[in-house]
Design an enzyme around this catalytic site. Structure first.
Site, mmCIF file in Angstrom:
data_model
loop_
_atom_site.group_PDB
_atom_site.id
_atom_site.type_symbol
_atom_site.label_atom_id
_atom_site.label_comp_id
_atom_site.label_asym_id
_atom_site.label_seq_id
_atom_site.Cartn_x
_atom_site.Cartn_y
_atom_site.Cartn_z
ATOM 1 N N LYS A 1 3.651 -50.745 40.885
ATOM 2 C CA LYS A 1 4.821 -51.774 41.827
ATOM 3 C C LYS A 1 4.780 -50.128 42.926
ATOM 4 O O LYS A 1 4.980 -49.046 42.001
ATOM 5 C CB LYS A 1 6.300 -51.613 40.282
ATOM 6 C CG LYS A 1 7.050 -51.670 41.939
ATOM 7 C CD LYS A 1 8.858 -50.826 41.115
ATOM 8 C CE LYS A 1 8.888 -49.368 41.881
ATOM 9 N NZ LYS A 1 8.773 -49.665 42.684
ATOM 10 N N GLU B 1 3.247 -38.433 35.837
ATOM 11 C CA GLU B 1 3.372 -37.543 36.397
ATOM 12 C C GLU B 1 4.390 -37.247 37.335
ATOM 13 O O GLU B 1 4.672 -37.961 37.842
ATOM 14 C CB GLU B 1 1.963 -38.012 37.395
ATOM 15 C CG GLU B 1 0.546 -37.231 36.445
ATOM 16 C CD GLU B 1 -0.023 -36.369 36.426
ATOM 17 O OE1 GLU B 1 0.478 -35.739 37.052
ATOM 18 O OE2 GLU B 1 -1.402 -37.125 35.550
ATOM 19 N N CYS C 1 3.715 -33.323 45.102
ATOM 20 C CA CYS C 1 4.570 -32.326 43.696
ATOM 21 C C CYS C 1 3.223 -30.950 43.366
ATOM 22 O O CYS C 1 3.889 -30.311 42.504
ATOM 23 C CB CYS C 1 4.095 -32.893 42.319
ATOM 24 S SG CYS C 1 2.930 -34.352 42.873
ATOM 25 N N GLU D 1 12.363 -28.699 43.833
ATOM 26 C CA GLU D 1 11.244 -29.102 44.128
ATOM 27 C C GLU D 1 11.693 -28.720 45.557
ATOM 28 O O GLU D 1 12.391 -30.364 45.615
ATOM 29 C CB GLU D 1 10.605 -30.295 43.261
ATOM 30 C CG GLU D 1 9.307 -30.955 43.889
ATOM 31 C CD GLU D 1 8.942 -31.876 43.002
ATOM 32 O OE1 GLU D 1 9.138 -33.257 42.788
ATOM 33 O OE2 GLU D 1 8.072 -31.735 42.870
#
Ligand code: ADP
Length: 465
Positions: A158, A234, A268, A369
Protein backbone atom coordinates in the site's frame (compact mmCIF):
# COMPACT_ATOMS: atom_id res chain seq x y z
CA UNK A 1 -20.11 0.29 -11.42
CA UNK A 2 -16.91 2.09 -12.33
CA UNK A 3 -14.35 2.23 -9.56
CA UNK A 4 -13.94 5.53 -7.76
CA UNK A 5 -10.68 7.31 -8.47
CA UNK A 6 -8.47 9.86 -6.76
CA UNK A 7 -6.19 12.56 -8.11
CA UNK A 8 -2.43 12.74 -7.87
CA UNK A 9 -1.11 16.32 -7.67
CA UNK A 10 2.22 17.74 -8.87
CA UNK A 11 3.69 19.61 -5.87
CA UNK A 12 5.47 22.06 -8.21
CA UNK A 13 2.33 23.22 -10.04
CA UNK A 14 -0.54 22.02 -7.84
CA UNK A 15 -2.03 20.52 -11.02
CA UNK A 16 -3.51 17.04 -11.29
CA UNK A 17 -1.09 14.70 -13.08
CA UNK A 18 -3.18 11.51 -13.00
CA UNK A 19 -6.19 9.77 -11.52
CA UNK A 20 -5.84 6.38 -9.89
CA UNK A 21 -8.39 3.71 -8.89
CA UNK A 22 -9.20 4.15 -5.22
CA UNK A 23 -9.11 0.71 -3.59
CA UNK A 24 -11.76 -0.16 -1.00
CA UNK A 25 -11.41 -2.61 1.90
CA UNK A 26 -13.19 -5.17 -0.34
CA UNK A 27 -10.56 -4.64 -3.07
CA UNK A 28 -7.86 -5.08 -0.43
CA UNK A 29 -9.37 -8.39 0.71
CA UNK A 30 -9.41 -9.54 -2.92
CA UNK A 31 -5.71 -8.61 -3.19
CA UNK A 32 -4.99 -10.70 -0.07
CA UNK A 33 -6.91 -13.60 -1.68
CA UNK A 34 -4.61 -13.42 -4.71
CA UNK A 35 -1.43 -13.03 -2.63
CA UNK A 36 -2.45 -15.96 -0.41
CA UNK A 37 -3.26 -18.12 -3.45
CA UNK A 38 0.16 -17.33 -4.96
CA UNK A 39 2.12 -18.01 -1.75
CA UNK A 40 2.42 -21.84 -1.92
CA UNK A 41 3.73 -21.71 -5.49
CA UNK A 42 6.08 -18.77 -4.97
CA UNK A 43 7.58 -20.04 -1.73
CA UNK A 44 8.20 -23.41 -3.42
CA UNK A 45 9.81 -21.78 -6.47
CA UNK A 46 13.54 -22.53 -6.45
CA UNK A 47 15.50 -19.63 -4.93
CA UNK A 48 17.49 -19.30 -8.14
CA UNK A 49 14.27 -18.65 -10.11
CA UNK A 50 13.06 -16.12 -7.56
CA UNK A 51 16.47 -14.48 -7.79
CA UNK A 52 16.20 -14.27 -11.55
CA UNK A 53 12.86 -12.47 -11.38
CA UNK A 54 14.48 -9.89 -9.09
CA UNK A 55 17.53 -9.64 -11.31
CA UNK A 56 15.35 -8.97 -14.37
CA UNK A 57 13.37 -6.42 -12.35
CA UNK A 58 16.68 -4.68 -11.55
CA UNK A 59 17.59 -4.57 -15.23
CA UNK A 60 14.15 -3.36 -16.31
CA UNK A 61 14.07 -0.65 -13.67
CA UNK A 62 17.49 0.59 -14.80
CA UNK A 63 16.34 0.49 -18.44
CA UNK A 64 13.20 2.48 -17.55
CA UNK A 65 15.01 4.88 -15.20
CA UNK A 66 14.04 8.01 -17.13
CA UNK A 67 10.30 7.16 -17.12
CA UNK A 68 10.27 6.18 -13.49
CA UNK A 69 12.27 9.29 -12.51
CA UNK A 70 9.83 11.54 -14.38
CA UNK A 71 6.95 9.86 -12.54
CA UNK A 72 8.67 10.43 -9.19
CA UNK A 73 9.23 14.11 -10.01
CA UNK A 74 5.59 14.49 -11.07
CA UNK A 75 4.10 13.18 -7.85
CA UNK A 76 6.82 13.90 -5.26
CA UNK A 77 8.46 17.07 -6.59
CA UNK A 78 12.15 16.22 -6.09
CA UNK A 79 14.68 17.43 -8.72
CA UNK A 80 15.06 15.00 -11.60
CA UNK A 81 18.74 14.28 -10.85
CA UNK A 82 17.72 13.14 -7.37
CA UNK A 83 14.82 11.13 -8.80
CA UNK A 84 17.26 9.31 -11.08
CA UNK A 85 19.50 8.69 -8.09
CA UNK A 86 16.51 7.23 -6.27
CA UNK A 87 15.71 4.90 -9.18
CA UNK A 88 19.29 3.59 -9.19
CA UNK A 89 19.15 3.13 -5.42
CA UNK A 90 15.73 1.43 -5.70
CA UNK A 91 16.93 -0.91 -8.44
CA UNK A 92 19.97 -1.87 -6.36
CA UNK A 93 17.67 -3.44 -3.76
CA UNK A 94 16.40 -5.83 -6.44
CA UNK A 95 19.97 -6.65 -7.46
CA UNK A 96 21.20 -7.09 -3.89
CA UNK A 97 18.29 -9.33 -2.87
CA UNK A 98 18.53 -11.34 -6.09
CA UNK A 99 22.00 -12.20 -4.80
CA UNK A 100 20.80 -12.89 -1.25
CA UNK A 101 17.94 -15.15 -2.40
CA UNK A 102 20.34 -18.06 -2.92
CA UNK A 103 22.16 -17.63 0.40
CA UNK A 104 19.51 -18.46 2.98
CA UNK A 105 21.54 -20.64 5.28
CA UNK A 106 20.12 -22.97 7.90
CA UNK A 107 22.31 -24.95 10.28
CA UNK A 108 22.90 -28.36 11.80
CA UNK A 109 24.69 -28.78 15.13
CA UNK A 110 25.11 -31.54 17.67
CA UNK A 111 22.84 -31.01 20.67
CA UNK A 112 25.20 -29.87 23.44
CA UNK A 113 23.75 -32.46 25.81
CA UNK A 114 24.13 -35.22 23.21
CA UNK A 115 21.41 -37.50 21.92
CA UNK A 116 20.53 -35.68 18.72
CA UNK A 117 21.04 -32.91 16.22
CA UNK A 118 19.58 -29.44 16.16
CA UNK A 119 18.52 -28.66 12.59
CA UNK A 120 17.41 -25.15 11.66
CA UNK A 121 15.64 -24.11 8.45
CA UNK A 122 14.73 -20.64 7.24
CA UNK A 123 11.17 -20.37 5.96
CA UNK A 124 9.29 -17.39 4.50
CA UNK A 125 7.05 -15.71 7.06
CA UNK A 126 4.09 -15.59 4.64
CA UNK A 127 1.84 -13.04 2.99
CA UNK A 128 3.28 -9.62 3.83
CA UNK A 129 1.65 -6.21 4.02
CA UNK A 130 4.03 -3.44 2.97
CA UNK A 131 3.12 0.18 3.74
CA UNK A 132 5.32 2.90 2.26
CA UNK A 133 5.63 6.70 2.47
CA UNK A 134 5.75 9.38 -0.24
CA UNK A 135 9.31 10.70 0.25
CA UNK A 136 11.14 7.89 -1.62
CA UNK A 137 8.22 6.30 -3.50
CA UNK A 138 10.45 3.85 -5.40
CA UNK A 139 13.23 2.95 -2.96
CA UNK A 140 11.08 2.48 0.15
CA UNK A 141 9.02 -0.04 -1.80
CA UNK A 142 11.84 -2.02 -3.45
CA UNK A 143 13.66 -2.17 -0.09
CA UNK A 144 10.67 -4.22 1.15
CA UNK A 145 9.63 -6.09 -2.01
CA UNK A 146 13.23 -7.22 -2.73
CA UNK A 147 13.80 -9.20 0.47
CA UNK A 148 10.16 -10.35 0.69
CA UNK A 149 10.24 -11.94 -2.76
CA UNK A 150 13.76 -13.29 -2.26
CA UNK A 151 12.60 -14.99 0.94
CA UNK A 152 9.57 -16.54 -0.80
CA UNK A 153 6.87 -14.23 0.57
CA UNK A 154 4.09 -12.74 -1.53
CA UNK A 155 3.13 -9.13 -0.86
CA UNK A 156 0.29 -6.65 -0.75
CA UNK A 157 1.81 -3.17 -0.96
CA UNK A 158 0.00 0.00 0.00
CA UNK A 159 1.83 3.12 -1.22
CA UNK A 160 1.19 6.59 0.20
CA UNK A 161 -1.82 8.21 -1.42
CA UNK A 162 0.30 11.22 -2.47
CA UNK A 163 2.60 9.00 -4.58
CA UNK A 164 0.83 5.88 -5.91
CA UNK A 165 2.06 6.20 -9.52
CA UNK A 166 5.64 5.09 -8.90
CA UNK A 167 4.40 2.05 -6.96
CA UNK A 168 2.06 1.10 -9.80
CA UNK A 169 5.00 1.33 -12.25
CA UNK A 170 7.15 -0.88 -10.02
CA UNK A 171 4.34 -3.44 -9.91
CA UNK A 172 4.37 -3.41 -13.75
CA UNK A 173 8.15 -3.85 -13.79
CA UNK A 174 7.93 -6.91 -11.50
CA UNK A 175 5.21 -8.52 -13.62
CA UNK A 176 7.26 -7.86 -16.76
CA UNK A 177 10.22 -9.45 -14.97
CA UNK A 178 8.19 -12.62 -14.50
CA UNK A 179 6.63 -12.31 -11.04
CA UNK A 180 3.59 -14.64 -11.24
CA UNK A 181 0.04 -13.35 -10.63
CA UNK A 182 -0.62 -12.52 -7.00
CA UNK A 183 3.04 -12.34 -5.96
CA UNK A 184 2.99 -8.52 -5.94
CA UNK A 185 -0.33 -6.74 -5.37
CA UNK A 186 -0.35 -2.93 -5.31
CA UNK A 187 -3.30 -1.37 -3.50
CA UNK A 188 -3.55 2.41 -3.91
CA UNK A 189 -6.18 4.08 -1.78
CA UNK A 190 -7.29 7.23 0.00
CA UNK A 191 -8.71 5.03 2.77
CA UNK A 192 -5.40 3.95 4.34
CA UNK A 193 -6.99 3.19 7.71
CA UNK A 194 -9.88 1.11 6.31
CA UNK A 195 -7.78 -0.80 3.78
CA UNK A 196 -4.96 -1.55 6.22
CA UNK A 197 -7.38 -2.67 8.90
CA UNK A 198 -9.07 -5.07 6.45
CA UNK A 199 -5.71 -6.55 5.47
CA UNK A 200 -4.39 -6.84 9.03
CA UNK A 201 -7.61 -8.56 10.13
CA UNK A 202 -7.03 -11.34 7.63
CA UNK A 203 -5.50 -14.38 9.33
CA UNK A 204 -3.48 -15.25 6.21
CA UNK A 205 -1.44 -12.03 6.54
CA UNK A 206 1.58 -12.81 8.74
CA UNK A 207 3.86 -9.83 8.33
CA UNK A 208 3.65 -6.04 8.39
CA UNK A 209 6.55 -3.90 7.20
CA UNK A 210 5.90 -0.19 7.60
CA UNK A 211 7.90 2.93 6.75
CA UNK A 212 6.41 6.21 7.92
CA UNK A 213 5.84 8.36 10.96
CA UNK A 214 6.35 7.12 14.51
CA UNK A 215 2.78 8.20 15.25
CA UNK A 216 1.24 5.93 12.60
CA UNK A 217 3.76 3.17 13.42
CA UNK A 218 2.54 3.15 17.01
CA UNK A 219 -1.06 2.85 15.82
CA UNK A 220 -0.20 -0.03 13.48
CA UNK A 221 1.76 -1.88 16.17
CA UNK A 222 -1.37 -1.75 18.35
CA UNK A 223 -3.47 -3.08 15.47
CA UNK A 224 -0.93 -5.79 14.68
CA UNK A 225 -1.02 -6.84 18.34
CA UNK A 226 -4.53 -8.23 17.86
CA UNK A 227 -3.25 -11.15 15.81
CA UNK A 228 0.42 -10.95 16.89
CA UNK A 229 1.51 -10.07 13.35
CA UNK A 230 5.29 -10.01 12.85
CA UNK A 231 6.27 -6.30 12.50
CA UNK A 232 9.16 -4.36 10.99
CA UNK A 233 9.03 -0.62 11.54
CA UNK A 234 11.08 2.16 9.95
CA UNK A 235 9.86 5.26 11.73
CA UNK A 236 10.82 8.88 12.30
CA UNK A 237 14.23 10.31 13.06
CA UNK A 238 15.80 13.36 14.64
CA UNK A 239 19.37 12.98 13.41
CA UNK A 240 22.11 14.95 15.18
CA UNK A 241 25.06 16.13 13.05
CA UNK A 242 28.19 16.66 15.18
CA UNK A 243 31.11 18.74 13.95
CA UNK A 244 34.27 18.73 16.08
CA UNK A 245 36.85 21.50 15.79
CA UNK A 246 39.42 19.05 14.39
CA UNK A 247 37.15 18.12 11.44
CA UNK A 248 37.97 18.88 7.82
CA UNK A 249 35.52 21.77 7.60
CA UNK A 250 35.10 21.61 3.82
CA UNK A 251 34.15 17.95 4.10
CA UNK A 252 31.83 18.70 7.03
CA UNK A 253 29.97 21.39 5.09
CA UNK A 254 29.69 19.12 2.02
CA UNK A 255 28.44 16.29 4.22
CA UNK A 256 26.01 18.64 5.97
CA UNK A 257 24.49 19.64 2.63
CA UNK A 258 23.96 16.00 1.67
CA UNK A 259 22.66 14.95 5.10
CA UNK A 260 20.34 17.95 5.29
CA UNK A 261 19.26 18.56 1.72
CA UNK A 262 18.88 15.13 0.11
CA UNK A 263 15.25 15.13 -0.95
CA UNK A 264 14.91 18.74 0.25
CA UNK A 265 15.15 17.56 3.85
CA UNK A 266 12.15 15.26 3.42
CA UNK A 267 13.98 12.15 4.66
CA UNK A 268 13.91 10.30 7.97
CA UNK A 269 17.73 10.31 7.78
CA UNK A 270 17.87 14.10 7.33
CA UNK A 271 20.25 15.92 9.68
CA UNK A 272 17.77 17.63 11.99
CA UNK A 273 20.12 19.34 14.49
CA UNK A 274 23.69 20.56 13.93
CA UNK A 275 25.94 20.60 17.00
CA UNK A 276 29.22 22.39 16.26
CA UNK A 277 32.22 22.79 18.57
CA UNK A 278 32.68 26.42 19.58
CA UNK A 279 36.01 27.25 17.83
CA UNK A 280 34.56 26.40 14.38
CA UNK A 281 30.87 27.15 14.97
CA UNK A 282 30.83 30.57 13.35
CA UNK A 283 32.85 29.49 10.35
CA UNK A 284 30.72 26.35 9.84
CA UNK A 285 27.48 28.37 10.09
CA UNK A 286 28.78 30.94 7.59
CA UNK A 287 29.86 28.33 5.03
CA UNK A 288 26.67 26.32 5.39
CA UNK A 289 24.59 29.48 4.94
CA UNK A 290 26.50 30.36 1.75
CA UNK A 291 25.84 26.92 0.26
CA UNK A 292 22.18 26.96 1.24
CA UNK A 293 21.69 30.42 -0.20
CA UNK A 294 23.22 29.38 -3.52
CA UNK A 295 20.76 26.50 -4.06
CA UNK A 296 18.58 26.83 -7.12
CA UNK A 297 14.94 26.22 -6.19
CA UNK A 298 12.19 25.38 -8.68
CA UNK A 299 10.18 22.64 -10.42
CA UNK A 300 12.08 19.36 -10.38
CA UNK A 301 12.18 18.97 -14.17
CA UNK A 302 13.74 22.41 -14.81
CA UNK A 303 17.43 22.54 -15.73
CA UNK A 304 19.84 22.96 -12.86
CA UNK A 305 17.21 22.86 -10.11
CA UNK A 306 18.68 21.56 -6.82
CA UNK A 307 15.72 22.05 -4.50
CA UNK A 308 12.13 21.20 -5.40
CA UNK A 309 8.90 22.03 -3.58
CA UNK A 310 7.80 20.24 -0.42
CA UNK A 311 5.17 17.59 -0.92
CA UNK A 312 2.06 19.58 0.04
CA UNK A 313 0.77 22.64 1.82
CA UNK A 314 0.61 20.90 5.24
CA UNK A 315 4.34 20.19 4.97
CA UNK A 316 5.08 23.86 4.28
CA UNK A 317 2.94 24.98 7.20
CA UNK A 318 4.61 22.56 9.58
CA UNK A 319 8.10 23.69 8.59
CA UNK A 320 7.13 27.35 8.84
CA UNK A 321 5.63 26.85 12.28
CA UNK A 322 8.83 25.19 13.57
CA UNK A 323 10.97 28.01 12.15
CA UNK A 324 8.68 30.70 13.63
CA UNK A 325 8.85 29.03 17.04
CA UNK A 326 12.66 28.93 16.97
CA UNK A 327 12.97 32.55 15.81
CA UNK A 328 10.47 33.73 18.44
CA UNK A 329 12.62 32.00 21.07
CA UNK A 330 15.74 33.88 19.94
CA UNK A 331 17.23 32.05 16.92
CA UNK A 332 18.49 34.05 13.96
CA UNK A 333 17.56 33.03 10.40
CA UNK A 334 20.74 33.95 8.52
CA UNK A 335 19.28 32.62 5.27
CA UNK A 336 15.65 31.90 4.37
CA UNK A 337 13.21 31.44 7.22
CA UNK A 338 10.11 31.90 5.10
CA UNK A 339 8.11 30.91 2.05
CA UNK A 340 9.49 32.55 -1.09
CA UNK A 341 7.68 35.74 -2.08
CA UNK A 342 8.76 35.75 -5.74
CA UNK A 343 5.87 35.50 -8.22
CA UNK A 344 7.38 32.40 -9.86
CA UNK A 345 6.69 30.43 -6.68
CA UNK A 346 3.03 31.46 -6.47
CA UNK A 347 2.02 27.91 -7.41
CA UNK A 348 3.78 24.98 -5.73
CA UNK A 349 4.69 24.14 -2.14
CA UNK A 350 8.01 25.93 -1.73
CA UNK A 351 10.01 26.87 1.34
CA UNK A 352 13.31 28.75 1.23
CA UNK A 353 16.47 26.91 2.26
CA UNK A 354 17.08 28.11 5.81
CA UNK A 355 19.92 28.23 8.33
CA UNK A 356 19.08 29.10 11.94
CA UNK A 357 21.87 30.15 14.31
CA UNK A 358 21.70 30.51 18.12
CA UNK A 359 18.83 28.05 18.35
CA UNK A 360 17.77 27.90 21.98
CA UNK A 361 17.75 24.60 23.88
CA UNK A 362 14.22 23.28 24.26
CA UNK A 363 13.08 24.74 20.91
CA UNK A 364 10.55 22.43 19.27
CA UNK A 365 12.64 22.43 16.08
CA UNK A 366 15.36 20.47 17.93
CA UNK A 367 12.85 17.90 19.15
CA UNK A 368 10.63 17.26 16.12
CA UNK A 369 11.39 15.93 12.70
CA UNK A 370 11.53 19.05 10.48
CA UNK A 371 11.12 17.29 7.11
CA UNK A 372 12.13 20.40 5.21
CA UNK A 373 15.14 22.48 4.08
CA UNK A 374 15.97 23.97 7.47
CA UNK A 375 19.26 23.60 9.38
CA UNK A 376 19.25 24.62 13.06
CA UNK A 377 22.77 25.13 14.47
CA UNK A 378 23.74 24.85 18.15
CA UNK A 379 27.22 25.33 19.68
CA UNK A 380 28.86 22.90 22.15
CA UNK A 381 32.11 22.88 24.19
CA UNK A 382 32.86 19.29 25.27
CA UNK A 383 32.71 15.87 23.62
CA UNK A 384 30.56 14.45 26.43
CA UNK A 385 28.16 17.33 26.12
CA UNK A 386 27.85 16.75 22.36
CA UNK A 387 27.01 13.06 22.85
CA UNK A 388 24.54 13.86 25.62
CA UNK A 389 22.75 16.47 23.46
CA UNK A 390 22.75 14.12 20.47
CA UNK A 391 21.17 11.32 22.50
CA UNK A 392 18.55 13.52 24.20
CA UNK A 393 15.71 12.41 21.93
CA UNK A 394 13.22 9.55 21.78
CA UNK A 395 14.43 8.86 18.24
CA UNK A 396 17.49 6.80 17.30
CA UNK A 397 17.71 6.35 13.55
CA UNK A 398 20.99 7.90 12.44
CA UNK A 399 23.68 10.29 13.70
CA UNK A 400 26.48 12.02 11.82
CA UNK A 401 29.95 12.80 13.19
CA UNK A 402 32.74 14.83 11.61
CA UNK A 403 36.18 14.72 13.20
CA UNK A 404 39.79 14.38 12.03
CA UNK A 405 40.55 12.06 14.95
CA UNK A 406 39.42 8.56 14.04
CA UNK A 407 39.74 7.29 17.61
CA UNK A 408 37.38 10.03 18.75
CA UNK A 409 35.10 9.30 15.80
CA UNK A 410 34.77 5.64 16.73
CA UNK A 411 34.42 6.38 20.46
CA UNK A 412 31.64 8.90 19.79
CA UNK A 413 29.98 6.56 17.25
CA UNK A 414 29.85 3.82 19.88
CA UNK A 415 28.25 6.20 22.37
CA UNK A 416 25.55 7.48 20.04
CA UNK A 417 22.21 5.79 20.62
CA UNK A 418 21.18 5.30 17.00
CA UNK A 419 20.97 2.36 14.63
CA UNK A 420 23.33 4.01 12.13
CA UNK A 421 26.19 6.50 12.19
CA UNK A 422 27.74 8.46 9.33
CA UNK A 423 31.38 8.98 10.37
CA UNK A 424 32.82 11.70 8.12
CA UNK A 425 30.00 10.78 5.71
CA UNK A 426 26.72 12.60 5.10
CA UNK A 427 25.01 9.63 3.46
CA UNK A 428 24.61 6.21 5.07
CA UNK A 429 21.98 4.52 2.88
CA UNK A 430 23.31 1.51 0.99
CA UNK A 431 21.33 -1.57 -0.12
CA UNK A 432 24.13 -3.78 1.21
CA UNK A 433 23.97 -2.30 4.74
CA UNK A 434 21.44 -2.85 7.55
CA UNK A 435 19.28 0.29 7.67
CA UNK A 436 17.19 0.88 10.79
CA UNK A 437 16.78 2.58 14.10
CA UNK A 438 16.79 2.18 17.86
CA UNK A 439 14.29 3.63 20.36
CA UNK A 440 11.17 5.06 18.71
CA UNK A 441 12.79 5.05 15.28
CA UNK A 442 11.90 1.46 14.66
CA UNK A 443 12.19 -2.29 14.87
CA UNK A 444 14.17 -4.45 12.45
CA UNK A 445 16.63 -3.70 9.66
CA UNK A 446 16.21 -3.30 5.91
CA UNK A 447 18.98 -4.02 3.40
CA UNK A 448 22.16 -6.02 3.87
CA UNK A 449 21.90 -9.61 5.00
CA UNK A 450 19.71 -8.57 7.94
CA UNK A 451 17.06 -7.36 5.50
CA UNK A 452 16.22 -10.96 4.57
CA UNK A 453 15.82 -12.03 8.18
CA UNK A 454 12.79 -9.74 8.58
CA UNK A 455 10.92 -11.96 6.07
CA UNK A 456 12.13 -15.33 7.36
CA UNK A 457 11.32 -17.44 10.38
CA UNK A 458 13.62 -20.07 11.81
CA UNK A 459 12.15 -23.53 12.06
CA UNK A 460 13.99 -25.77 14.46
CA UNK A 461 13.76 -29.53 13.99
CA UNK A 462 15.13 -31.78 16.74
CA UNK A 463 16.47 -34.81 14.88
CA UNK A 464 17.61 -38.25 15.86
CA UNK A 465 19.39 -40.00 13.02
P1 ADP B 1 4.18 10.81 6.61
O1 ADP B 1 4.09 11.62 7.88
O2 ADP B 1 5.54 10.63 6.08
O3 ADP B 1 3.14 11.14 5.59
P2 ADP B 1 2.60 8.62 7.51
O4 ADP B 1 3.04 7.80 8.65
O5 ADP B 1 1.43 9.51 7.68
O6 ADP B 1 3.91 9.36 7.06
O7 ADP B 1 2.32 7.74 6.23
C1 ADP B 1 3.09 6.61 5.87
C2 ADP B 1 2.18 5.57 5.29
O8 ADP B 1 1.24 5.18 6.29
C3 ADP B 1 1.36 6.01 4.08
O9 ADP B 1 1.26 4.94 3.16
C4 ADP B 1 0.02 6.30 4.70
O10 ADP B 1 -1.06 6.19 3.78
C5 ADP B 1 -0.08 5.23 5.76
N1 ADP B 1 -1.02 5.55 6.84
C6 ADP B 1 -1.27 6.76 7.39
N2 ADP B 1 -2.21 6.66 8.35
C7 ADP B 1 -2.55 5.35 8.43
C8 ADP B 1 -3.48 4.59 9.23
N3 ADP B 1 -4.22 5.17 10.16
N4 ADP B 1 -3.53 3.26 9.01
C9 ADP B 1 -2.77 2.68 8.09
N5 ADP B 1 -1.91 3.32 7.31
C10 ADP B 1 -1.78 4.64 7.45
Amino acid sequence: MAAATFDVVDPATEEVVASVDDATPADARAAVDRAAAAFPGWSATPPRERAEVLRRAYELLVARADDVAATIVGENGKPVAEAKGEVTYAAEFFRWFSEEAVRMAGSVVDAPGGGGKLLTLQQPVGVSLLITPWNFPAAMLTRKIGPALAAGCTVVAKPAELTPLTAILIGDVLRAAGAPDGVVEIVATTDAAGVVEAILDDARVRKLSFTGSTEVGRLLLAQAAKRIVNCSMELGGNAPFLVFADADLDAAVEGAMVAKMRNGGEACTAANRFYVERPVAEEFGRRLAEKMKALRMGPGLDDGVQLGPLVNTDAVEKVDELVRGAVDAGAEAVVGGRRPSDEKYSAGFYYEPTVLLDVQPGSKILEEEIFGPVAPVVTFDEEDEAVRLANATEYGLVSYVYTGDLARGLRVSEGLDSGMVGLNRGLVSDPAAPFGGTKQSGIGREGGHDGMLDYLESKYIAVQW
